[in-house]
Enzyme design. Structure first.
Site, PDB file in Angstrom:
ATOM      1  N   ASN A  10       0.382  -1.506   0.038  1.00 25.49           N
ATOM      2  CA  ASN A  10      -0.305  -0.260  -0.113  1.00 25.49           C
ATOM      3  C   ASN A  10       0.833   0.904  -0.030  1.00 25.49           C
ATOM      4  O   ASN A  10       1.580   1.557   1.490  1.00 25.49           O
ATOM      5  CB  ASN A  10      -1.080   0.020   1.216  1.00 25.49           C
ATOM      6  N   LYS A  12      -0.155   4.020  -0.454  1.00 25.74           N
ATOM      7  CA  LYS A  12      -0.672   5.737   0.093  1.00 25.74           C
ATOM      8  C   LYS A  12      -0.114   6.493  -0.518  1.00 25.74           C
ATOM      9  O   LYS A  12      -0.628   6.046  -2.103  1.00 25.74           O
ATOM     10  CB  LYS A  12      -0.062   5.213   2.001  1.00 25.74           C
ATOM     11  N   HIS A  94      -8.928   1.637   5.456  1.00 23.20           N
ATOM     12  CA  HIS A  94      -8.220   1.365   6.217  1.00 23.20           C
ATOM     13  C   HIS A  94      -8.472   2.047   7.612  1.00 23.20           C
ATOM     14  O   HIS A  94      -9.248   2.759   7.433  1.00 23.20           O
ATOM     15  CB  HIS A  94      -7.215   2.352   5.366  1.00 23.20           C
ATOM     16  N   GLU A  96      -6.246   4.811   8.464  1.00 21.06           N
ATOM     17  CA  GLU A  96      -6.370   5.814   7.728  1.00 21.06           C
ATOM     18  C   GLU A  96      -7.294   6.535   6.606  1.00 21.06           C
ATOM     19  O   GLU A  96      -7.630   8.245   7.385  1.00 21.06           O
ATOM     20  CB  GLU A  96      -4.840   6.595   6.578  1.00 21.06           C
ATOM     21  N   GLU A 164      -5.207  -4.877  10.553  1.00 24.64           N
ATOM     22  CA  GLU A 164      -4.294  -4.032  10.824  1.00 24.64           C
ATOM     23  C   GLU A 164      -4.427  -2.713  12.407  1.00 24.64           C
ATOM     24  O   GLU A 164      -5.622  -2.228  12.245  1.00 24.64           O
ATOM     25  CB  GLU A 164      -3.870  -2.909   9.628  1.00 24.64           C
ATOM     26  N   GLY A 170       3.022   3.030  10.848  1.00 22.38           N
ATOM     27  CA  GLY A 170       4.319   3.321  10.891  1.00 22.38           C
ATOM     28  C   GLY A 170       4.677   3.923  11.971  1.00 22.38           C
ATOM     29  O   GLY A 170       5.234   4.876  11.753  1.00 22.38           O
ATOM     30  N   SER A 204       3.578  -1.989  10.669  1.00 22.55           N
ATOM     31  CA  SER A 204       5.337  -2.379  10.293  1.00 22.55           C
ATOM     32  C   SER A 204       5.916  -3.482  10.358  1.00 22.55           C
ATOM     33  O   SER A 204       6.655  -3.781  10.677  1.00 22.55           O
ATOM     34  CB  SER A 204       5.859  -1.693  12.009  1.00 22.55           C
TER      35      SER A 204
HETATM   36  P1  13P Z   1       3.085   0.433   7.559  1.00 21.12           P
HETATM   37  O1  13P Z   1       3.575  -0.511   7.123  1.00 21.12           O
HETATM   38  O2  13P Z   1       3.941   1.457   6.966  1.00 21.12           O
HETATM   39  O3  13P Z   1       3.246  -0.252   8.936  1.00 21.12           O
HETATM   40  O4  13P Z   1       1.278   0.274   7.315  1.00 21.12           O
HETATM   41  C1  13P Z   1       0.815  -0.278   7.284  1.00 21.12           C
HETATM   42  C2  13P Z   1      -0.216  -0.036   6.246  1.00 21.12           C
HETATM   43  O5  13P Z   1      -1.131   0.630   7.175  1.00 21.12           O
HETATM   44  C3  13P Z   1      -0.593  -0.900   5.456  1.00 21.12           C
HETATM   45  O6  13P Z   1      -1.754  -0.444   4.972  1.00 21.12           O
END
Ligand code: 13P
Length: 243
Positions: A10, A12, A94, A96, A164, A170, A204
């Protein structure tokens, strides 16, 4: 029934046309992998990425879609449009999007139904916040999100769930193997038969922890954020499948 692992990146809100060389660097690992390999670039790159990946073992997907097929929704993109641009999958719900755009479980469900109708495989994300985990609510929260976000009659369709934990995204923190195994088993228990739905872990995931996370029962792959932006990291996560 064996489930084919899925390693999904992803991106983002990252990636410009100059970054498409990534796919050439990852193509060999994708071809050699027993897993399905997916990259979800920003919508601006989707058609270009799909063209670049044509003839390779890499699929591309969207990061969100609108619940409607078309209409007066400035700035939004429909599932049909993603499909038209070459997407096979779409990430939905997601954390976010849930946090930044107020997406409720009901909205996620309607998007998932639109995705399925357009011929996309939805990747429906669930996961608890740090406060919810600390108050012992992780499983309850995930169960509630699952119940509210899954489309009607999910047993008839191909979809993917991504667990997640919000606090692991992150941050460099990863859920413990025991916690991942526990939540994945809880999710599996709530999915209808047949048990072909893949459950990914995200938060992560990196080369150093991919192998141990991917070896857990009920972990059918990974949804990778930051480490999917660097071809060498993503390639080594792909290489961790079935090792
Ligand atoms: P990270 O791998 O950067 O922690 O992000 C995970 C994520 O949100 C994948 O959709």
């Amino acid at each position: 029934m064996p489930r084919t692992a899925l390693i999904a990146g992803n991106w983002k809100m990252n990636g410009l046309a100059g970054d498409l060389g990534f796919f050439g660097e990852v193509a060999r690992a994708a071809a050699d992998s027993p897993a399905d390999i997916l990259v979800c670039p920003p919508a601006t790159l989707l058609a270009l990425a799909a063209k670049t990946c044509s003839g390779t073992a890499i699929s591309v997907g969207g990061q969100d879609c609108h619940a409607r097929e078309s209409g007066a929704h400035t700035g939004d993109i429909s599932a049909v449009m993603l499909r038209d641009a070459g997407a096979d999958y779409v990430i939905l719900g997601h954390s976010e999007r849930r946090a930044d755009h107020g997406e409720s479980d009901a909205i996620v469900r309607s998007k998932a139904e639109a995705a399925l109708a357009a011929g996309l495989i939805p990747i429906i994300c669930v996961g608890e916040t740090q406060a919810e985990r600390e108050s012992g609510q992780a499983e309850t929260v995930v169960a509630r999100q699952l119940a509210g976000s899954l489309p009607e009659n999910p047993q008839k369709m191909e979809l993917v769930i991504a667990y997640e934990p919000v606090w692991a995204i992150g941050t460099g923190l990863t859920a413990s193997e025991a916690d991942v195994a526990e939540i994945h088993a809880a999710i599996r228990k709530r999915l209808p038969e047949p048990l072909t739905t893949r459950i990914l872990y995200g938060g992560s995931v990196k080369p150093a922890n991919a192998e141990s996370l991917l070896s857990l029962a009920d972990v059918d792959g990974a949804l990778v954020g930051g480490a999917s932006l660097k071809a060498s990291d993503f390639t080594s996560i792909i290489g961790a499948v079935g090792r």
